[in-house]
Design a protein around this motif. Structure first.
Motif, mmCIF file in Angstrom:
data_model
loop_
_atom_site.group_PDB
_atom_site.id
_atom_site.type_symbol
_atom_site.label_atom_id
_atom_site.label_comp_id
_atom_site.label_asym_id
_atom_site.label_seq_id
_atom_site.Cartn_x
_atom_site.Cartn_y
_atom_site.Cartn_z
ATOM 1 N N VAL A 489 10.793 -5.887 3.812
ATOM 2 C CA VAL A 489 9.442 -5.921 3.251
ATOM 3 C C VAL A 489 9.129 -4.525 2.752
ATOM 4 O O VAL A 489 9.138 -3.558 3.530
ATOM 5 C CB VAL A 489 8.395 -6.356 4.299
ATOM 6 N N VAL A 490 8.868 -4.405 1.451
ATOM 7 C CA VAL A 490 8.516 -3.117 0.856
ATOM 8 C C VAL A 490 6.996 -3.037 0.763
ATOM 9 O O VAL A 490 6.362 -3.859 0.094
ATOM 10 C CB VAL A 490 9.129 -2.952 -0.546
ATOM 11 N N GLY A 491 6.420 -2.050 1.454
ATOM 12 C CA GLY A 491 4.995 -1.773 1.287
ATOM 13 C C GLY A 491 4.809 -0.933 0.045
ATOM 14 O O GLY A 491 4.926 0.295 0.081
ATOM 15 N N ASN A 492 4.519 -1.588 -1.064
ATOM 16 C CA ASN A 492 4.559 -0.952 -2.383
ATOM 17 C C ASN A 492 3.150 -0.544 -2.817
ATOM 18 O O ASN A 492 2.407 -1.331 -3.395
ATOM 19 C CB ASN A 492 5.178 -1.930 -3.385
ATOM 20 N N ASP A 493 2.795 0.707 -2.530
ATOM 21 C CA ASP A 493 1.490 1.209 -2.962
ATOM 22 C C ASP A 493 1.613 2.216 -4.106
ATOM 23 O O ASP A 493 0.644 2.899 -4.454
ATOM 24 C CB ASP A 493 0.714 1.814 -1.797
ATOM 25 N N GLY A 494 2.823 2.315 -4.669
ATOM 26 C CA GLY A 494 3.006 3.142 -5.860
ATOM 27 C C GLY A 494 2.853 4.636 -5.610
ATOM 28 O O GLY A 494 2.320 5.343 -6.468
ATOM 29 N N LYS A 533 7.668 -11.660 -4.711
ATOM 30 C CA LYS A 533 6.564 -10.745 -4.981
ATOM 31 C C LYS A 533 5.333 -11.269 -4.269
ATOM 32 O O LYS A 533 4.963 -12.432 -4.411
ATOM 33 C CB LYS A 533 6.300 -10.625 -6.481
ATOM 34 N N LEU A 534 4.691 -10.387 -3.496
ATOM 35 C CA LEU A 534 3.489 -10.759 -2.759
ATOM 36 C C LEU A 534 2.343 -9.889 -3.254
ATOM 37 O O LEU A 534 2.327 -8.677 -3.028
ATOM 38 C CB LEU A 534 3.711 -10.560 -1.251
ATOM 39 N N ASP A 535 1.377 -10.495 -3.941
ATOM 40 C CA ASP A 535 0.220 -9.738 -4.424
ATOM 41 C C ASP A 535 -1.107 -10.387 -4.067
ATOM 42 O O ASP A 535 -2.163 -9.937 -4.511
ATOM 43 C CB ASP A 535 0.316 -9.513 -5.936
ATOM 44 N N ASN A 559 8.403 -7.891 -1.966
ATOM 45 C CA ASN A 559 7.763 -6.748 -2.617
ATOM 46 C C ASN A 559 6.256 -6.926 -2.493
ATOM 47 O O ASN A 559 5.634 -7.670 -3.246
ATOM 48 C CB ASN A 559 8.192 -6.686 -4.080
ATOM 49 N N ALA A 560 5.648 -6.261 -1.502
ATOM 50 C CA ALA A 560 4.225 -6.439 -1.197
ATOM 51 C C ALA A 560 3.408 -5.364 -1.903
ATOM 52 O O ALA A 560 3.565 -4.168 -1.626
ATOM 53 C CB ALA A 560 4.006 -6.373 0.304
ATOM 54 N N MET A 561 2.541 -5.772 -2.795
ATOM 55 C CA MET A 561 1.754 -4.854 -3.603
ATOM 56 C C MET A 561 0.509 -4.441 -2.816
ATOM 57 O O MET A 561 -0.460 -5.196 -2.693
ATOM 58 C CB MET A 561 1.373 -5.507 -4.928
#
Length: 574
Positions: A489-494, A533-535, A559-561
């Protein structure tokens, strides 16, 4: 047996089941011979990953993990991972290829002084120069890795030690420059050199029994002294660290010992999960406040480093007791009232046999438990706060709910992973893997790879920060090729959010802290894995369930946005 076969036989005798590597011409005989010995050769896409995987293997099995890498850049690429193992006190054996012995220092391909390079980051190192020394050097490497304070070791094997003697003689015997006096002198020298190389190697190699961790047992008087102080305490706290878990098979006995003692317990590093999820003695939050209020603090395998504010978190009025295998760590930054240089796990097991009445600490324990409940309630409220993306606290709560009894959590990241450490509860002993005190990013894929190989029945959850994911995302190719299903699980906060929190506020600039919210799920799909993709926060539980179902047979990445929160504001460590 040639040198490569001797290496493989020695590894087999030591109980090694996995050899992690990135192939190179200097080490090919080792890899082929290891496969013939029934050792599973796991080839990765970066040498650091091989060492990270060996590190995790050692932590989970108690047997030193082994990585083999080719000479020069192959060896230097492992440096950070080896240092990480050293600081985590993890027994790792790194095998490095090297240029032929007769060409050392003559400008041979990838010929550098590897032993000197590693001298400060390993416990022990050796450069083997004769075939007959190959086996003994490896046996000593395993002994050194597990003695005293465990740690990494490095053994260098030149390529001409690893091939069969007839082939090496043929290569060294090739005509070099005609029949002049100089040419004949060179060939005479090379014949002498090869004779020396193989002298004594005709005797069959017999591998000795496997080495095992040597326990440094405490003196009975020391155990009795600590028991007496503990019996006098009104507000004790026990903090258990990774070093107490150097014997994985003793984890259940250690958990029983801590239960018998009856004092409030904080767990760190590899000790996370030791007592399960809902043990009444396990306290998870407000550790700093508890240490300040305690009248006795026992550190079991934990030094007073930055994680304890260099010892300042412990009240000066408290009786401070430290148990550690390392004499240096025993007195780091603060000298204990009682210092015991011994194995912390063995010490706690012996301490529990003393008669200590834990019932008298019930009010103190109730106070700490109340703080835990209060903090959990605060987190639950914060998890419901609106966010431009998915609230990371909400996602971590959903991950925690999705974990099974056989789950292993691998932590690789900054802000997102640190948030998860407050919420995600490891279900049992040896179910949490993080880098350790070096704080290295990039451990994720190697740790997850090893965790699934060592425990095939476990569900391995890899929690990535989006910055950390960039170090090892290519290893999904490795996971796919070797049929190792893990769930990332990627905590994707950019962004590099842990750094940005302080940098933007203090220096008023976000330079170098901004990342794109990349489609990491598509990247792993290109490598043969499954991507989600989880948004939408309302779909978090459903998406995680779908990902877990897919991860039964294939590697998966969610990929959690994420949106931004102030949950960890002011949390930078120095």
């Amino acid at each position: 047996m040639d040198g490569g076969q001797i290496v493989a036989a020695a590894l087999k005798a030591q109980g090694v089941t996995f050899l992690y590597t990135l192939v190179g011409g200097h080490i090919s005989p080792i890899l082929v011979a290891a496969q013939q010995q029934g050792i599973r050769v796991v080839d990765v896409r970066h040498e650091a990953t091989a060492v990270f995987a060996a590190d995790a293997t050692a932590r989970l099995t108690g047997i030193p993990g082994v990585a083999a890498v080719t000479a020069g850049p192959g060896v230097t690429n492992t440096l950070t991972a080896v240092k990480n193992a050293q600081m985590a006190q993890s027994p790792v054996v790194l095998i490095g290829g090297a240029a032929p012995t007769a060409l050392k220092g003559r400008g041979a391909l990838q010929d550098i002084d590897q032993v000197s390079l590693f001298r400060t980051v390993v416990k022990w190192s050796a450069a083997v120069r004769r075939v007959r020394d190959v086996g003994p050097a490896l046996n000593e490497a395993f002994r050194q890795a597990q003695s005293g304070v465990p740690g990494p070791v490095f053994v260098e094997f030149p390529v001409d030690l690893l091939y069969a003697e007839p082939m090496v003689r043929q290569l060294y015997g090739a005509q070099r420059g005609g029949r002049s006096l100089g040419a004949r002198a060179v060939q005479a020298y090379l014949r002498w050199h090869v004779n020396r190389l193989f002298a004594g190697s005709q005797r069959p190699y017999e591998a000795p029994p496997a080495q095992s961790l040597v326990l440094d047992l405490p003196a009975p008087a020391q155990v009795a002294a600590v028991a007496a102080r503990l019996a006098q305490a009104q507000r004790p706290v026990i903090l258990v660290g990774s070093q107490a878990l150097l014997q994985p098979d003793q984890a259940p006995a250690l958990a029983q010992a801590l239960t018998a003692l009856g004092a409030p317990i904080y767990l760190s590093g590899m000790a996370r999960g030791l007592l399960g999820r809902n043990h009444p003695l396990h306290v998870r939050h407000q550790r700093r406040a508890a240490l300040k209020e305690a009248d006795l603090v026992l550190l079991a395998g934990v030094p007073c480093d930055f994680r304890l504010d260099y010892g300042n978190q412990i009240s000066r009025r408290a009786r401070y007791i430290a148990v550690n295998r390392s004499r240096e760590d025993l007195t780091k930054n603060r000298r204990p009232d009682i210092g015991v240089q011994a194995d912390p796990g063995a010490f706690l097991r012996q301490l529990s046999a003393q008669q200590v009445d834990g019932e008298r600490w019930a009010p103190w324990l109730a106070q700490l438990q109340a703080r835990d409940r209060e903090r959990n309630a605060e987190i639950a409220v914060q998890a419901q706060s609106p966010s431009a993306g998915i609230n990371p606290l909400h996602l971590c709560r959903e991950i925690n709910a999705a974990l099974g009894a056989d789950s292993i959590i691998v932590a690789d990241g900054g802000d997102f992973v640190a948030t998860a450490s407050y919420i995600v509860q490891p279900p049992g002993p040896l179910t949490w893997l993080d880098p350790g005190p070096f704080g290295t990013l990039g451990v994720g894929a190697g740790f997850a790879l090893a965790a699934k190989l060592c425990r095939p029945a476990a569900d391995v959850w890899l929690l990535y920060g989006d910055g950390a994911a960039g170090f090892s995302l290519m290893e999904f190719d490795t996971l796919v090729r070797h049929h190792v299903p893990v769930l990332a699980v990627v905590g994707n906060d950019g962004g590099w959010t842990q750094i940005a929190r302080e940098q933007v506020e203090m220096l008023h600039s976000d330079v170098a802290t901004v990342l794109a919210q990349t489609d990491y799920h598509r990247v792993v799909e290109g490598l043969g894995a499954v991507g989600f993709k989880l948004d939408d926060p309302e779909l978090a539980a459903e998406t995680l369930a779908q990902a877990a179902a897919a991860a039964v047979t294939r590697p998966v990445l969610v990929n959690a946005m994420l949106g931004k929160t102030d949950f960890r504001k002011g949390s930078i460590s120095m």
